[in-house]
Design an enzyme around this catalytic site. Sequence first.
Site, mmCIF file in Angstrom:
data_model
loop_
_atom_site.group_PDB
_atom_site.id
_atom_site.type_symbol
_atom_site.label_atom_id
_atom_site.label_comp_id
_atom_site.label_asym_id
_atom_site.label_seq_id
_atom_site.Cartn_x
_atom_site.Cartn_y
_atom_site.Cartn_z
ATOM 1 C CB SER A 158 19.229 -8.114 -58.204
ATOM 2 O OG SER A 158 19.787 -9.224 -57.561
ATOM 3 C CG ASP A 253 26.383 -6.766 -55.241
ATOM 4 O OD1 ASP A 253 26.173 -7.900 -54.766
ATOM 5 O OD2 ASP A 253 25.690 -6.256 -56.142
ATOM 6 C CG HIS A 283 22.785 -6.996 -54.222
ATOM 7 N ND1 HIS A 283 23.169 -7.196 -55.527
ATOM 8 C CD2 HIS A 283 21.512 -7.460 -54.143
ATOM 9 C CE1 HIS A 283 22.193 -7.764 -56.203
ATOM 10 N NE2 HIS A 283 21.166 -7.926 -55.385
#
Length: 311
Positions: A158, A253, A283
Amino acid sequence: MRMLEDTKALLARVLVPNAPKICSLPLDQARRMMQGSIELLERPAPRLARINTFTIPGPDGDLPVRLYDPLETGAASPVVLFFHGGGWVFCNLSTHHSLCAEIAQQLGLRVLSVDYRLAPEYPFPAALEDSLAATRWVAGNPRELLGNVTGLVLAGDSAGGNLATVACQQLAGTLAVPLLAQCLFYPATDLANRYASAESFAQGYMLDTEDLQFFTRSYLPRRALRADPRVSPLLADNLENQPPALIFTCGLDPLRDQGRAYAAKLIQSGVKVHYEEAAGQIHGCLNMRKALPSAQDQLTRCLAILKQMID
């Protein structure tokens, strides 16, 4: 898109109607809640030969790091440098402890996890400066690693994937050891533009639009910075000198299309890319592998591919 059964069960359990958004809570409380959530949902860390936490020189004082050594042989080998996710606002060495230990065990390589400075107390470019400093430090074969470094893999999830990506762009060809690969788990690659996946999965998939907006405001108080390639590496002009990439995205996501787009641009630039997408996955799944057994299988597949890339 079909949702995996373990993902469906998790979302039904944790998405409570009318519950306050984590980004609306006082910052200290939100950080504690994030850490507690990961502790509940994540697998225990595997046992390794050595795990050491210490500090290295950073651009603004000592920078905490944690070394995961699965073998403790002192032999020369590549090192994986890992930057944790959390929107540049949340998470730390502890939240990604299990994931980093798993990476070290499965690859049979040392992993160094970096506890970079967090926003909003330290907005851009603090996290990036720490990431660059840590990369240069590891490339210098420090004695604290107890074995020479023959090459680097920059990895992250991320926001950490964003930092790993930018560090590759900034440092490729400048280090004493080669950048062997970049390993990007659902990376943020473009904070300046809106993608279809952000619309499709705006609510109800753990990472919501409000969260993304909060993270972006915290990391980038100045809106004009969003198009800076040091923030949005997808917007860099030239990617031809980048190391081979393993890019892993999740089908449900909001960041999915950013990862897809970065993989495509690397391929167009002549960079070797292995792209994996977990259909029906959300995610942050790699920090929830106790609740999401399917994510453990996906991580194992990714690490097997990465091992082949750097062997």
